[in-house]
Structure formats: structure tokens, C-alpha cells
Motif scaffolding. Structure first.
Motif: not given
Length: 373
Positions: A188-197
Motif C-alpha cells: 500500500r502506497q502511503k500518501e502523506d509526505h512524512m511517511s514516505r520520508v
């Protein structure tokens, strides 16, 4: 009424008819009158119910097993789904588009031509064709290589099992997961920026989510964290020497290009007459500006190195100091000569007495003049 006081049948029927008429007249006055039936028809039309569609399964609800598989030790381990014998070409028909061929390595050593005949019989009849291989012998390296090559040629999938229970579980799972969408195992692709970082930072070995939050809160951006020197990374709470070295190595290590790609690029550059010295070297990272680095240093509490203030140097002053040192050396020399010595002759004695005095006066006058300037 007869002699016994009972009412006769005719009178009773007349009373019953009168009561029924009274009841019908009262109910008609309370309820609306029903619509009149159509002319020429004495009965109302019958409304037929709409048939309901029942979703039919895409295939049989049980696993179809070939009769030649009777006595196979993996059958008792198929417990979650029903199975039954049937007249099919493969050994197991899991779904209408998935079939399984079962093979034991011990049997393959005795009858090496068996599996190739079965593969030929199955052909391309099913979308997914599986070869379930039971590894029940120690000398399995060469047969597995041979069968892997054969499955690749015949566009089949090979699955290795080291026990009958494991083999039965594989057959069972293919039936259980028959209608399961592929999105269930998809990341599942995370949408918020902090989770991607966080995912980017924790991809480095040994860096967890707590370390990622410390890195983000310390530097504020990925660019600042990547370009920060190792000394600043080591100041993050919880970051030791090993973790700091791993992070710096990961963000500063060069990308490795394939040998064939680099060879082709060198050949193209040589054909054009260009130099091949720079091929394969990494492009440096975009370094931080001085004001960004100063801001990060202030956030970390690192004082910037003090800059040396260079005062203007007067060249004439340097020359005057050199002259003064030379005059002092001359003065010291004259003082040594001024010490009393034994006169060798009268002429020499007079010269030694008069000459040093005259020289000393000249040196002192020059020093006094230089100090006034």
C-alpha cells in the motif's frame, strides 16, 4: 318455533342472511370501493414474481484429483477445502485455469521419462501450469537443475516441497486463494509526505523509525540530511558511530553502472573521438549554500569557526623594523669592540681609542633619528 322452543331451519337461515348483509353494508361504508373489474373478465390478473439471479461459482467448489494419485501421501493434508476424484489430464485441477503436476524425485530417478510425457499431455490447456516437486532424496541438485530448465521451456512454474504436508498445503492454498485479488499482497502506497520520508530513511540498514524522526526533526529536509557532514549526523540522539557511518555511506556512495552499458558508452565516445576518462564517475551532490549550513549549525548548537581579522600591513613599517634590527646588531658589535684590549703599538692604540668612539656616536644618532620618525 317448535314445541320445544327451538327455531326451525328456515327462520335461522333468514336471520343469518340479514346479519351478513348488515355486516357487509357497514364494512363498505368504512373502506373505499374496489375498482370495477374490466369488461369481459371476471377475475383480476395474477402478478408473477421476478426471478432472482444466483451467482454461480467460476469453477468447481472442490479440487479435482486424478485417479492415478490414489495413495499419494499429500492427500490427507488437504483439509481446508473438499476434494474428489475425477477424469482429468493433470494430477490436480485446482481452478478451471490452474493445474498441478506432482512429481517425486525418487520416482523421477527410476522413471526419468515420466514427467516429460505428462508435460506433453497437458500442453497449453491451462493458464497456470505448476510442477509440484517433492524433494525426498539427498542427491537433488542435478535433477532440480534439469527440471527447472524443462519448466522454463514449457512455460511452467516449479514449486519445491520438502515434505508431503508442505506439498498438500501448496495445493490447498491455490484453491483457497482462487478468488483473492492481487491487491491483498500488494504494498500500500502511503500518501502523506512524512511517511514516505520515513520509508526512505529506514531503507538504510540499522536505521529505524525513531532514528528517522530524529533525523527529520534535526535537519528539516531530506536535502539537508543528505548533504550534512558526518560530524553533524553524529550529534543526533541515538545515532552512534556505526549508524552514522552507514547513513553517510548510503547517501554518498556512487551508483554502480553495468559493465555492458559502460562498455558501450566508452565505445561510442571512442568512435566520436571523445575522452573516456570521465565515464563512470559519480556526479557530486548539490551542496548546501553557506547560509543554509550556518542555519543548521545554529540549530545544532555548533559555533562557526572564528574568522581571523587581517589588519592592513604597512610595508614601510616592515622595512623600518628591519633597519632597526640591523642597527641594533651594529650597536652590539661596536660594544664588543669597545672592550679594552692590550695595545700592540702606539699607532694602533691611538686608532683603537679614537675610532670606536666616533662610530658609536654615529650609530646612536641614527637610532635616535629612526625613533623620531
Amino acid at each position: 318455533m317448535d314445541e320445544y322452543g327451538d327455531i326451525d331451519d328456515a327462520a335461522f337461515a333468514a336471520v343469518a342472511d340479514a346479519a351478513e348483509k348488515a355486516h357487509k353494508s357497514s364494512s363498505t361504508s368504512r373502506a373505499p370501493a374496489p375498482p370495477a373489474p374490466a369488461a369481459g373478465s371476471s377475475k383480476q390478473p395474477v402478478v408473477q414474481p421476478i426471478p432472482r439471479k444466483i451467482a454461480k461459482p467460476a469453477g468447481p467448489s472442490s479440487i479435482i484429483v486424478n485417479t492415478r494419485q490414489k495413495g499419494n501421501p499429500l492427500l490427507p493434508y488437504i483439509k481446508s477445502v473438499p476434494w474428489e476424484y475425477g477424469d482429468i489430464v493433470p494430477d490436480y485441477l485446482v481452478t478451471p485455469t490452474t493445474c498441478v503436476l506432482f512429481l517425486s524425485l525418487k520416482y523421477h530417478r527410476l522413471h526419468p521419462e515420466y514427467i516429460y510425457t505428462r508435460m506433453k499431455a497437458v500442453g497449453r490447456a491451462y493458464t497456470l501450469r505448476i510442477l509440484l516437486l517433492l524433494v525426498d532424496t539427498d542427491q537433488h541438485s542435478d535433477p532440480i537443475k534439469e527440471l527447472t530448465k524443462s519448466t522454463m521451456i514449457n512455460n511452467m512454474t516449479i514449486i519445491l516441497a520438502w515434505s508431503s504436508s508442505e506439498a498438500g498445503r501448496y495445493v490447498e492454498l491455490y484453491k483457497v486463494m482462487e478468488n483473492t485479488p492481487a491487491t491483498m499482497i500488494k504494498e500500500r502506497q502511503k500518501e502523506d509526505h512524512m511517511s514516505r520520508v520515513e520509508d526512505f530513511v529506514t531503507s538504510v540498514k540499522g536505521v529505524n523509525k525513531t532514528d528517522a524522526m530524529g533525523l527529520i526533526s534535526m535537519f528539516g529536509s531530506v536535502r539537508a540530511a543528505v548533504n550534512a557532514p558526518e560530524e553533524q549526523i553524529a550529534l543526533i540522539p541515538g545515532w552512534g558511530e556505526k549508524k552514522t557511518r552507514r547513513w553517510c555511506t548510503a547517501v554518498r556512495d556512487d551508483f554502480r553502472m553495468g559493465g555492458a552499458v559502460m562498455k558501450k558508452r566508452r565505445e561510442e565516445a571512442a568512435a566520436k573521438g571523445q575522452s573516456t576518462a570521465g565515464l563512470g564517475t559519480a556526479v557530486p551532490l548539490n551542496l548546501m549554500k553557506d547560509e543554509d549550513r550556518v542555519a543548521i549549525n545554529r540549530r545544532l548548537g555548533i559555533a562557526a569557526p572564528a574568522k581571523e581579522v587581517k589588519e592592513p600591513v604597512d610595508v614601510d613599517m616592515i622595512i623600518d623594523l628591519d633597519e632597526e634590527e640591523a642597527l641594533r646588531a651594529m650597536e652590539d658589535e661596536e660594544r664588543r669592540r669597545k672592550k679594552p684590549q692590550e695595545p700592540q703599538s702606539e699607532h694602533v692604540a691611538d686608532t683603537s681609542v679614537n675610532t670606536p668612539a666616533t662610530t658609536e656616536d654615529g650609530v646612536l644618532a641614527a637610532l635616535a633619528k629612526l625613533r623620531k620618525q
